[in-house]
Design an enzyme around this catalytic site. Structure first.
Site, PDB file in Angstrom:
ATOM      1  N   HIS A  37      41.084  55.108  53.987  1.00  0.00           N
ATOM      2  CA  HIS A  37      40.430  53.796  54.099  1.00  0.00           C
ATOM      3  C   HIS A  37      38.932  53.917  53.812  1.00  0.00           C
ATOM      4  CE1 HIS A  37      43.883  53.189  57.013  1.00  0.00           C
ATOM      5  NE2 HIS A  37      44.017  52.133  56.249  1.00  0.00           N
ATOM      6  N   GLN A 155      52.250  47.320  46.174  1.00  0.00           N
ATOM      7  CA  GLN A 155      51.387  46.294  46.773  1.00  0.00           C
ATOM      8  C   GLN A 155      50.207  45.986  45.841  1.00  0.00           C
ATOM      9  OE1 GLN A 155      50.075  46.129  51.062  1.00  0.00           O
ATOM     10  NE2 GLN A 155      48.211  47.025  50.268  1.00  0.00           N
TER      11      GLN A 155
HETATM   12  O1  PAF Z   1      47.605  47.808  52.965  1.00  0.00           O
HETATM   13  C1  PAF Z   1      47.442  47.263  54.077  1.00  0.00           C
HETATM   14  O2  PAF Z   1      46.892  47.848  54.993  1.00  0.00           O
HETATM   15  C2  PAF Z   1      47.961  45.856  54.311  1.00  0.00           C
HETATM   16  O3  PAF Z   1      49.155  45.647  53.620  1.00  0.00           O
HETATM   17  C3  PAF Z   1      46.942  44.760  53.960  1.00  0.00           C
HETATM   18  C4  PAF Z   1      46.569  44.783  52.497  1.00  0.00           C
HETATM   19  C5  PAF Z   1      45.686  44.967  54.803  1.00  0.00           C
HETATM   20  C6  PAF Z   1      47.512  43.376  54.278  1.00  0.00           C
HETATM   21  O4  PAF Z   1      47.828  43.242  55.620  1.00  0.00           O
END
Ligand code: PAF
Length: 290
Positions: A37, A155
């Site tokens: 992150h 995603q």
């Molecule tokens: O990847 C993530 O942590 C989640 O899917 C996100 C993009 C924050 C959406 O809740």
């Protein structure tokens, strides 16, 4: 670093930054932050002047039998890491802010086709939940750029499609996966693995690399590569993973642009994988250029 909970405070901070001619970068997360992150935040800081990170564990992207109730939450440590990293604003919306109404009557954002494949097969509600919440967050934050990890490759591809289809004025940036020294993709869910499983988990990535190496040697030998080749490599990887004690859900060699199954002549590929180890579902992927 400022922390805000309300959309009005978020908007005031964004307006002030815009008044100072700053561009806005956004990193949505579900918290329990790790190095992966923080890398997204660092990349956002390279692209934008004012970086906002959100932490919200979105219930609509969890299936009925999934880990919503146990999802790891470390808000103080997260805030400390973000401040150290140099993020400007932490947005911590409440459930009431994100879903004020009856969830069964909530408008949803659905990206067809790509959203129904791979993880969408085993987790049919998952991507509706992701695109709906990311869409709401984009409308609240109104960023110039938004940063997502390639770890969640499907995603990322779905969000890029949503942004294109709904004409959002946001540039979506994908960031390479951060891995442990053994090759395991960093993920908040790795915390569910016991020590034996942790030492086995990198084998998933090893299988993806094995596919990449095999394709490279076929290319070198001038052996034709077609759909049959891809299917054989996928089956081999699945059977290797089963022997290693994983329960593979899919291993799919895809075209990178739209995640359709790879075919003869495709050059830009990505191998997507999901496999269960113990009770933990791991996902990973590897980009390959032929
Ligand atoms: O990847 C993530 O942590 C989640 O899917 C996100 C993009 C924050 C959406 O809740």
């Amino acid at each position: 670093m400022h922390k805000v909970q309300r959309v009005s405070s978020l908007r005031a901070a964004v307006s002030a930054a815009r008044k100072d001619k700053k561009t806005i970068g956004f990193v949505p997360t579900m918290g329990n932050l790790h190095e992966g992150h923080l890398e997204l935040v660092k990349i956002a800081m390279r692209h934008a002047d004012f970086v906002i990170v959100s932490i919200y564990v979105n219930p609509t992207q969890f299936g009925a039998n999934e880990d919503l109730g146990n999802y790891p939450s470390t808000p103080e440590e997260d805030a400390r890491l973000l401040a150290e990293c140099g993020a400007d604003l932490l947005f911590l919306p409440t459930q009431e802010t994100m879903y004020p109404g009856d969830l069964t009557k909530q408008t949803v954002v659905y990206v067809p086709d790509i959203g129904d494949l791979y993880c969408g097969v085993d987790r049919p509600e998952h991507f509706y939940g992701v695109t709906t919440i990311v869409s709401r967050l984009f409308n609240m934050v109104q960023p110039d750029i938004a940063v997502f990890g390639k770890k969640d490759y499907q995603q990322l591809t779905i969000i890029k499609k949503m942004v294109e289809d709904l004409a959002y004025s946001v540039e979506v940036v994908g960031v390479d996966t951060i891995r442990s020294d053994q090759g395991l993709a960093l993920s908040s869910r790795n915390g569910y693995l016991n020590s034996k499983q942790l030492s086995k988990a990198p084998k998933l990535y090893e299988q993806l690399n094995r596919i990449s190496d095999k394709l490279a040697s076929l290319l070198e030998e001038d052996t034709p590569i077609n759909k049959k080749t891809f299917k054989e490599l996928e089956s081999e990887a699945k059977s290797n993973l089963k022997k290693l004690g994983f329960d593979p859900q899919y291993i799919s060699i895809c075209s990178r642009s739209d995640l359709s199954p790879a075919k003869k002549g495709d050059v830009e590929l990505v191998v997507l994988a999901a496999a269960v180890l113990g009770d933990t579902r791991l996902i990973d992927n590897l980009e390959i250029t032929l």
